[in-house]
Design a protein around this motif. Structure first.
Motif, PDB file in Angstrom:
ATOM      1  N   ASP A 138     -42.888 -23.130  20.840  1.00 13.43           N
ATOM      2  CA  ASP A 138     -42.377 -24.137  19.342  1.00 13.43           C
ATOM      3  C   ASP A 138     -41.608 -24.803  20.992  1.00 13.43           C
ATOM      4  O   ASP A 138     -41.498 -25.659  20.014  1.00 13.43           O
ATOM      5  CB  ASP A 138     -41.830 -24.091  18.341  1.00 13.43           C
ATOM      6  N   GLY A 139     -41.444 -24.662  21.623  1.00 16.66           N
ATOM      7  CA  GLY A 139     -40.411 -25.012  22.604  1.00 16.66           C
ATOM      8  C   GLY A 139     -39.555 -24.724  22.738  1.00 16.66           C
ATOM      9  O   GLY A 139     -38.159 -25.510  23.492  1.00 16.66           O
ATOM     10  N   LEU A 140     -38.880 -23.963  22.638  1.00 18.57           N
ATOM     11  CA  LEU A 140     -37.206 -23.106  22.409  1.00 18.57           C
ATOM     12  C   LEU A 140     -36.514 -22.674  23.123  1.00 18.57           C
ATOM     13  O   LEU A 140     -37.734 -21.930  24.103  1.00 18.57           O
ATOM     14  CB  LEU A 140     -37.152 -22.049  21.012  1.00 18.57           C
ATOM     15  N   LYS A 141     -35.802 -22.754  24.190  1.00 17.33           N
ATOM     16  CA  LYS A 141     -35.654 -22.331  24.794  1.00 17.33           C
ATOM     17  C   LYS A 141     -35.219 -20.623  25.167  1.00 17.33           C
ATOM     18  O   LYS A 141     -34.990 -20.061  23.691  1.00 17.33           O
ATOM     19  CB  LYS A 141     -34.275 -22.845  26.269  1.00 17.33           C
ATOM     20  N   MET A 142     -35.019 -20.394  26.185  1.00 17.08           N
ATOM     21  CA  MET A 142     -35.447 -18.352  26.410  1.00 17.08           C
ATOM     22  C   MET A 142     -33.968 -17.979  25.275  1.00 17.08           C
ATOM     23  O   MET A 142     -33.593 -16.937  25.161  1.00 17.08           O
ATOM     24  CB  MET A 142     -35.085 -16.876  27.486  1.00 17.08           C
ATOM     25  N   GLU A 143     -32.993 -18.680  25.836  1.00 20.90           N
ATOM     26  CA  GLU A 143     -31.593 -18.362  25.460  1.00 20.90           C
ATOM     27  C   GLU A 143     -31.938 -18.900  23.974  1.00 20.90           C
ATOM     28  O   GLU A 143     -31.039 -17.372  23.031  1.00 20.90           O
ATOM     29  CB  GLU A 143     -30.158 -18.805  26.019  1.00 20.90           C
ATOM     30  N   LYS A 144     -32.233 -19.016  23.655  1.00 12.98           N
ATOM     31  CA  LYS A 144     -31.940 -19.944  22.125  1.00 12.98           C
ATOM     32  C   LYS A 144     -32.772 -19.211  21.122  1.00 12.98           C
ATOM     33  O   LYS A 144     -32.622 -18.149  20.404  1.00 12.98           O
ATOM     34  CB  LYS A 144     -32.808 -21.044  21.605  1.00 12.98           C
ATOM     35  N   ILE A 145     -33.786 -18.396  21.960  1.00 13.41           N
ATOM     36  CA  ILE A 145     -34.857 -17.270  20.651  1.00 13.41           C
ATOM     37  C   ILE A 145     -33.883 -15.937  21.472  1.00 13.41           C
ATOM     38  O   ILE A 145     -34.250 -15.508  19.616  1.00 13.41           O
ATOM     39  CB  ILE A 145     -36.054 -16.676  21.967  1.00 13.41           C
ATOM     40  N   ALA A 146     -33.107 -15.687  22.149  1.00  8.83           N
ATOM     41  CA  ALA A 146     -32.567 -14.301  21.989  1.00  8.83           C
ATOM     42  C   ALA A 146     -31.228 -14.691  20.940  1.00  8.83           C
ATOM     43  O   ALA A 146     -31.460 -13.437  20.446  1.00  8.83           O
ATOM     44  CB  ALA A 146     -31.986 -13.938  23.648  1.00  8.83           C
ATOM     45  N   GLU A 147     -30.764 -15.828  20.993  1.00  4.40           N
ATOM     46  CA  GLU A 147     -30.016 -15.521  20.148  1.00  4.40           C
ATOM     47  C   GLU A 147     -30.008 -15.496  18.619  1.00  4.40           C
ATOM     48  O   GLU A 147     -29.561 -14.617  17.833  1.00  4.40           O
ATOM     49  CB  GLU A 147     -28.868 -17.450  20.187  1.00  4.40           C
ATOM     50  N   ASP A 148     -31.322 -16.466  18.752  1.00  3.09           N
ATOM     51  CA  ASP A 148     -32.000 -16.337  17.326  1.00  3.09           C
ATOM     52  C   ASP A 148     -32.426 -14.857  16.299  1.00  3.09           C
ATOM     53  O   ASP A 148     -31.990 -14.190  15.650  1.00  3.09           O
ATOM     54  CB  ASP A 148     -33.125 -17.059  17.101  1.00  3.09           C
ATOM     55  N   TRP A 149     -32.825 -14.680  17.292  1.00  4.32           N
ATOM     56  CA  TRP A 149     -33.299 -12.757  17.197  1.00  4.32           C
ATOM     57  C   TRP A 149     -32.368 -11.812  17.316  1.00  4.32           C
ATOM     58  O   TRP A 149     -32.412 -11.516  16.145  1.00  4.32           O
ATOM     59  CB  TRP A 149     -34.463 -12.822  17.945  1.00  4.32           C
ATOM     60  N   ALA A 150     -30.988 -12.218  17.500  1.00  9.51           N
ATOM     61  CA  ALA A 150     -29.929 -10.891  17.807  1.00  9.51           C
ATOM     62  C   ALA A 150     -28.918 -11.240  16.073  1.00  9.51           C
ATOM     63  O   ALA A 150     -29.058 -10.551  15.546  1.00  9.51           O
ATOM     64  CB  ALA A 150     -29.143 -11.290  19.185  1.00  9.51           C
ATOM     65  N   GLU A 151     -29.275 -12.872  15.674  1.00 12.36           N
ATOM     66  CA  GLU A 151     -28.715 -13.140  14.667  1.00 12.36           C
ATOM     67  C   GLU A 151     -29.606 -12.921  13.629  1.00 12.36           C
ATOM     68  O   GLU A 151     -28.528 -12.196  12.261  1.00 12.36           O
ATOM     69  CB  GLU A 151     -28.384 -14.581  14.260  1.00 12.36           C
ATOM     70  N   SER A 152     -30.839 -12.321  13.764  1.00 12.88           N
ATOM     71  CA  SER A 152     -31.658 -11.854  12.055  1.00 12.88           C
ATOM     72  C   SER A 152     -31.613 -10.711  12.750  1.00 12.88           C
ATOM     73  O   SER A 152     -31.727 -10.374  10.936  1.00 12.88           O
ATOM     74  CB  SER A 152     -32.992 -12.417  12.294  1.00 12.88           C
ATOM     75  N   ARG A 153     -30.528  -9.565  13.537  1.00 15.59           N
ATOM     76  CA  ARG A 153     -30.478  -8.698  12.937  1.00 15.59           C
ATOM     77  C   ARG A 153     -29.348  -8.303  12.747  1.00 15.59           C
ATOM     78  O   ARG A 153     -28.315  -8.339  12.861  1.00 15.59           O
ATOM     79  CB  ARG A 153     -30.766  -8.006  14.392  1.00 15.59           C
ATOM     80  N   LEU A 154     -28.752  -6.342  12.686  1.00 16.01           N
ATOM     81  CA  LEU A 154     -27.774  -5.869  12.661  1.00 16.01           C
ATOM     82  C   LEU A 154     -27.415  -5.980  13.438  1.00 16.01           C
ATOM     83  O   LEU A 154     -28.484  -5.602  14.702  1.00 16.01           O
ATOM     84  CB  LEU A 154     -27.774  -4.883  12.183  1.00 16.01           C
ATOM     85  N   PRO A 155     -25.463  -5.827  14.084  1.00 18.39           N
ATOM     86  CA  PRO A 155     -25.073  -6.625  15.155  1.00 18.39           C
ATOM     87  C   PRO A 155     -25.761  -5.004  16.057  1.00 18.39           C
ATOM     88  O   PRO A 155     -25.719  -5.250  17.141  1.00 18.39           O
ATOM     89  CB  PRO A 155     -23.953  -6.797  14.593  1.00 18.39           C
ATOM     90  N   GLU A 156     -25.351  -3.820  15.716  1.00 17.79           N
ATOM     91  CA  GLU A 156     -25.972  -2.942  15.883  1.00 17.79           C
ATOM     92  C   GLU A 156     -27.119  -2.339  16.463  1.00 17.79           C
ATOM     93  O   GLU A 156     -27.556  -1.600  16.913  1.00 17.79           O
ATOM     94  CB  GLU A 156     -24.866  -1.385  16.018  1.00 17.79           C
ATOM     95  N   GLU A 157     -28.119  -4.235  16.095  1.00 14.60           N
ATOM     96  CA  GLU A 157     -29.569  -2.926  16.387  1.00 14.60           C
ATOM     97  C   GLU A 157     -30.345  -3.247  17.237  1.00 14.60           C
ATOM     98  O   GLU A 157     -30.687  -2.261  17.801  1.00 14.60           O
ATOM     99  CB  GLU A 157     -30.359  -3.506  14.364  1.00 14.60           C
TER     100      GLU A 157
END
Length: 178
Positions: A138-157
């Motif tokens: 979709d054109g997202l940068k690697m850092e943005k993908i990692a942030e989005d994934w981390a936000e969708s999960r529990l912090p310690e998960e």
């Protein structure tokens, strides 16, 4: 022993058995006859071979661990090798444990058994890798993908970084090629 077997009608054919067999099969047949006539189990074959080839038996074990390339009773033309453990009623628990560890070592070191080695399982992360892959398309940068994934999960998960995203995308591409 072949003559004795013919007399006892174990070999019904009048043809010369030596013409039909190569030397290996002839010796194997003779050893089988020896075990049969002296009422011994097949695990005595190694000791009989040692006495034939060397003139004496140095070690006699009632158990063995060996790689069987082509089982004698197999009717297919292709057969995968496997580790065979032969035990008898005289085999002790300690001997079985030693045989087991020897067999495990054979699976790790023998090249003929390489197809038994466990493969790395990446299926448990497949959803994450698929998410990374499609977000990157979709054109997202690697850092943005990692942030989005981390936000969708529990912090310690999950502590996902952009390096995890890169590795995940590479792994997913390899899985797509299979």
């Amino acid at each position: 022993f072949i003559e004795l077997a013919k007399k006892n009608d174990l070999l019904r054919s009048n043809e010369d058995i030596h013409e039909k067999m190569d030397i290996f099969w002839m010796i194997e047949t003779e050893i089988s006859f020896i075990c049969y006539f002296f009422h011994r189990p097949p695990n005595f074959k190694d000791a009989i071979k040692e006495s034939i080839y060397c003139g004496k038996v140095e070690s006699f074990g009632t158990e063995s661990v060996e790689i069987e390339d082509m089982p004698l009773e197999s009717f297919s033309e292709f057969s995968l090798p496997y580790v065979k453990m032969v035990i008898t009623p005289a085999t002790t628990y300690k001997n079985i444990k030693e045989m087991f560890w020897l067999a495990q070592d054979m699976y790790k070191t023998d090249k003929r058994l390489a197809y038994y080695k466990p493969r790395v399982d990446t299926v448990n992360n497949i959803r994450k890798y698929r998410y990374f892959y499609w977000k990157r398309l979709d054109g997202l940068k690697m850092e943005k993908i990692a942030e989005d994934w981390a936000e969708s999960r529990l912090p310690e998960e999950d502590n996902t970084t952009y390096i995890d995203v890169i590795k995940g995308i590479k792994t997913y591409k390899k899985l797509l090629e299979i």
